[in-house]
Design a protein around this motif. Structure first.
Motif, short mmCIF file in Angstrom:
data_model
loop_
_atom_site.label_atom_id
_atom_site.label_comp_id
_atom_site.label_asym_id
_atom_site.label_seq_id
_atom_site.Cartn_x
_atom_site.Cartn_y
_atom_site.Cartn_z
N LEU B 279 -3.60 16.29 7.92
CA LEU B 279 -3.84 17.29 8.97
C LEU B 279 -2.55 17.86 9.53
CD1 LEU B 279 -6.79 15.59 10.87
CD2 LEU B 279 -6.89 17.62 9.43
N ARG B 280 -1.42 17.21 9.26
CA ARG B 280 -0.15 17.74 9.75
C ARG B 280 0.15 19.11 9.15
NH1 ARG B 280 -0.07 12.54 8.70
NH2 ARG B 280 0.64 11.01 10.22
N ASN B 290 -2.14 7.55 12.11
CA ASN B 290 -3.15 8.25 11.31
C ASN B 290 -3.30 9.68 11.79
OD1 ASN B 290 -4.51 6.39 9.37
ND2 ASN B 290 -4.70 5.17 11.23
N PHE B 291 -3.24 10.60 10.87
CA PHE B 291 -3.64 11.95 11.19
C PHE B 291 -4.06 12.65 9.91
CE2 PHE B 291 -2.80 16.31 13.10
CZ PHE B 291 -3.97 16.27 13.83
N SER B 292 -5.10 12.10 9.30
CA SER B 292 -5.63 12.77 8.11
C SER B 292 -7.14 12.78 8.19
CB SER B 292 -5.14 12.07 6.84
OG SER B 292 -5.31 10.70 6.95
N PHE B 293 -7.70 13.63 7.40
CA PHE B 293 -9.14 13.77 7.34
C PHE B 293 -9.47 13.92 5.87
CE2 PHE B 293 -13.27 15.67 8.44
CZ PHE B 293 -13.62 14.80 9.45
N PHE B 294 -10.71 14.17 5.54
CA PHE B 294 -10.96 14.37 4.12
C PHE B 294 -11.97 15.49 3.91
CE2 PHE B 294 -13.24 10.80 5.86
CZ PHE B 294 -14.54 11.22 5.71
N LEU B 328 -12.11 21.87 10.44
CA LEU B 328 -11.44 20.57 10.52
C LEU B 328 -11.36 20.10 11.97
CD1 LEU B 328 -8.58 20.98 7.91
CD2 LEU B 328 -10.44 19.33 7.82
N ALA B 329 -10.97 21.02 12.88
CA ALA B 329 -10.85 20.63 14.29
C ALA B 329 -12.19 20.19 14.84
CB ALA B 329 -10.29 21.80 15.11
N ALA B 330 -13.27 20.88 14.41
CA ALA B 330 -14.60 20.51 14.89
C ALA B 330 -15.01 19.15 14.31
CB ALA B 330 -15.61 21.57 14.48
#
Ligand SMILES: [Zn+2]
Lengths: 238, 448
Positions: B279-280, B290-294, B328-330
């Motif tokens: 997400l960076r 942690n700052f990731s999503f999928f 992604l933000a949602a």
């Protein structure tokens, strides 16, 4: 460099066979390098020590204390062989709890069989040492205790064994459990009818069985029809 | 509010304790006595690693990363991280990596550092950080090691200031509080749409290995050839490889149904791939946590047999759709919301753990066929570039998913690591031989 004739990938010079398909490397112009370090380490870190046998042993040590107290009191003050009952109960408790602790993998089927056997042995000891003598004791043991324990054990074993072998979703599992419970109750009433002296006279368990069967048929129908399932989900969602 | 947020606190001091970030809260709840979510990033140097110098480098670097010098504690309502004194020992590498951390034993560090021949490997419990954060740590560690040991193009001694930057931190600098940030909270959009339930996904049939086994298969692929194959089809490398993965799993399901004589009336299951996103890239933060999503890429096998060229555009578009910044933000908001509910916050920790584990057991792994994580191109400052040959990235064992795939590229070589807890190699073989058939050379190394 060597390639796997089967997969077409290049292999490390230390590889004796292909990691993807297991085909042996056969390359006369470049034999397998047995001296160079392997790409990954060979040493395994052993799994952490299993302390569950220790817990089972600790439990046995703790339980031996009341066993000893009972035994000594019984020997000193007399009063018949009463200490057999609490000691038997404590041993039974240990067998029931230590079984799962001592088995390395979850093996419910043999464990349930073992538990049923231990219960039967304990009940037999009670029957044999009971006040009314061996004949009366055996009468209720054979006609009541043995059949009920066997029926309950079988009713537990069957769904456990079946569901471990064949995966089923929630609805099918519930259907199986309903039928199983209905049959178990019929079995128990059969045993009761023998004990009471009028065999095969069923008064209540067949009603339970029929409702259980109806319930499981309904569940299986719901399971088979996605529309009905979706409708139920919609109406009953929480 | 964690003490980190208080401005009065000097930035040099260790945080006595801090909260787990939004994504991290999952991992302590789902770990079992046997497995926990771990991942590993390795750097393969040009020369064999000297353990005593690596130990010294770790001792120098760790104070710069106070967010990692912690152990896991249980509060009444939440887990939290507390500062762990000292420094872990550097260990010789093992054949069965990514064992669960020993949470209860002191000092209880949640990461390990290994060495084997020319490889330096760091393994992290996922609650601490994601791969992008850990990559910064590994690069800083490698730089500190090279400053001691030297190497091709690197003279032992103090490194020039120019090597340091946001991706490779100066161990002498003071930690920036933003590196501790739970960036999920900053960027969550809380008014997004409600989530919906995903159907179950395909899991291939396999024979599990004993619990302490982890098979690694490393495929080394030249990036230029891969890029050529991807460009020919107008997709990115990640999209191309995700399509290869999906295609492999679809074929495995087809073959499985044939071999096992599955009733043809039973619907084949969708193949759904989880592709982690850093997400960076979208939301700037210096956070090392942690700052990731999928993004989920899924193809429904019930629609019929897809050819590879039909899979590619679907994967391409689904990934692009998933990478919309506002979506992604949602989605982050969906995950952050429960954390803000007072009733949930007041639930005792053990109940939370049970609930999280149950939700994960029901909708976590069953709805995904596997994960494919691409760390992307790793860069080292030019002064150090020659001393490092390769970076590798691998995921630890999951619970139901048998084989995971992770990759990282460096200096023109993509290292694809399959980590697997089953006997069969059908996925590895299917994936890599597809590349070979497409004209991309593959070199395989393994601990099998
Ligand atoms: Zn092969």
């Amino acid at each position: 460099m060597s390639y796997c004739v089967n997969c077409g990938v290049e292999l490390d010079r230390t590889a004796a066979c292909c990691a993807l398909c297991g085909t042996e490397v056969c390359n006369p112009s470049q034999p397998v390098d047995m001296t160079a370090p392997k790409p990954f380490p060979e040493e395994m870190q052993p799994p952490p020590p299993n302390n569950r046998p220790l817990i089972a042993g600790l439990l046995a040590a703790l339980l031996s204390l009341p066993v000893l107290v009972c035994l000594v009191t019984n020997l000193v003050f007399g009063g018949g062989a009463w200490s057999v009952y609490p000691i038997g109960g404590i041993v039974l408790f240990w067998v029931l709890t230590a079984g799962p602790l001592l088995s390395r993998k979850p093996r419910p089927v043999p464990l349930i069989a073992l538990d049923a056997f231990a219960v039967l042995v304990y009940l037999f000891v009670i029957a044999a040492l009971g006040g009314q003598g061996l004949i009366v004791g055996l009468h209720w043991y054979l006609r009541l205790a043995l059949p009920i324990v066997v029926v309950v054990a079988a009713a537990t074993l069957f769904p456990v064994a079946y569901l471990r072998r064949y995966r089923a979703d929630g609805l099918v599992t519930s259907a199986i459990l309903f039928v199983d419970a209905g049959l178990a109750l019929v079995g128990i009433e059969l045993a009761l009818s023998f004990f009471a002296g009028h065999p095969f006279q069923l008064s209540w368990s067949w009603i339970v069985l029929i409702s259980c069967l109806a319930m499981s048929v309904a569940l299986l129908i719901i399971d088979r029809s996605p529309h009905l399932l979706a409708e139920l989900r919609r109406r009953l969602h929480v | 509010m964690s003490p980190l947020r208080k401005k009065s606190r000097p930035a040099t001091a260790y945080a006595e304790w801090f909260k787990l970030d939004n994504a991290a809260k999952l991992y302590p709840a789902i770990h079992t006595g046997k497995r926990a979510s771990m991942f590993r990033i390795s750097a393969v140097l040009a020369e064999p690693v000297r353990p005593e110098l690596l130990q010294a480098a770790l001792e120098e670097v760790l104070p710069r990363f106070p967010a990692y010098a912690v152990r896991l504690h249980s509060g009444l309502f939440w887990h939290y991280f507390g500062h762990a004194p000292g420094c872990p020992r550097v260990l010789p590498d093992i054949k069965n990596p990514m064992l669960r951390p020993r949470f209860r034993e002191k000092p209880g560090f949640l990461f390990r550092v290994f060495h084997y021949e020319r490889r330096i490997a760091v393994e992290f419990f996922h609650a601490l950080a994601d791969a992008s954060g850990v990559l910064v740590f590994l690069k800083t560690l490698v730089a500190a090691y090279l400053a001691r040991a030297g190497g091709p193009g690197v003279a032992p001694g103090r490194l020039p200031e120019t090597v340091y930057g946001p991706g490779l931190l100066d161990p002498a600098a003071t930690p920036d509080p933003e590196e501790f940030e739970d960036a999920f909270l900053r960027y969550a959009h809380l008014h997004g749409p409600q989530g919906y339930r995903e159907p179950k996904a395909y899991h291939f049939a396999s024979t599990p290995e004993p619990i302490h086994t982890l098979h690694m298969v490393l495929g080394l692929v030249p990036v230029d050839r891969l890029l050529e194959a991807a460009r020919r089809r107008k997709v990115t490398i990640t999209e191309y490889l995700a399509a290869v993965y999906v295609d492999t799993l679809l074929e495995m399901q087809r073959r499985e149904r044939e071999v096992l004589h599955v009733d043809p009336r039973r619907r084949p299951l969708p193949v759904r791939l989880q592709v982690p996103v850093n997400l960076r890239r979208f939301f700037p933060t210096k956070s090392l946590r942690n700052f990731s999503f999928f993004v989920n890429v899924s193809i429904d096998a019930a629609n019929g047999d897809y050819a590879f060229d039909e899979i590619l555009p679907l994967v391409h578009h689904r990934m692009r759709l998933g990478l919309d910044k506002r979506t992604l933000a949602a989605s982050i908001g969906q995950n952050v919301k429960p954390e803000r509910s007072l009733a949930l916050r007041l639930t005792p920790l053990f109940l939370k753990n049970l609930a999280i584990a149950e939700i994960y057991r029901r909708v976590g792994e069953p709805t995904s066929s596997g994960a494919m994580s691409n760390l992307g191109e790793v860069e080292m400052p030019p002064e150090l570039a020659d001393a490092v040959e390769r970076f590798e990235f691998s995921l630890g064992p999951s619970f139901r998913i048998r084989t995971n795939v992770a990759m990282a590229s460096y200096k023109g070589t993509l290292a694809i690591t399959f980590s697997s807890t089953c006997k069969e190699t059908d996925l590895e073989r299917g994936f890599l031989t597809r590349l070979v058939r497409d004209g991309i050379p593959v070199k395989v190394e393994s601990n099998r």
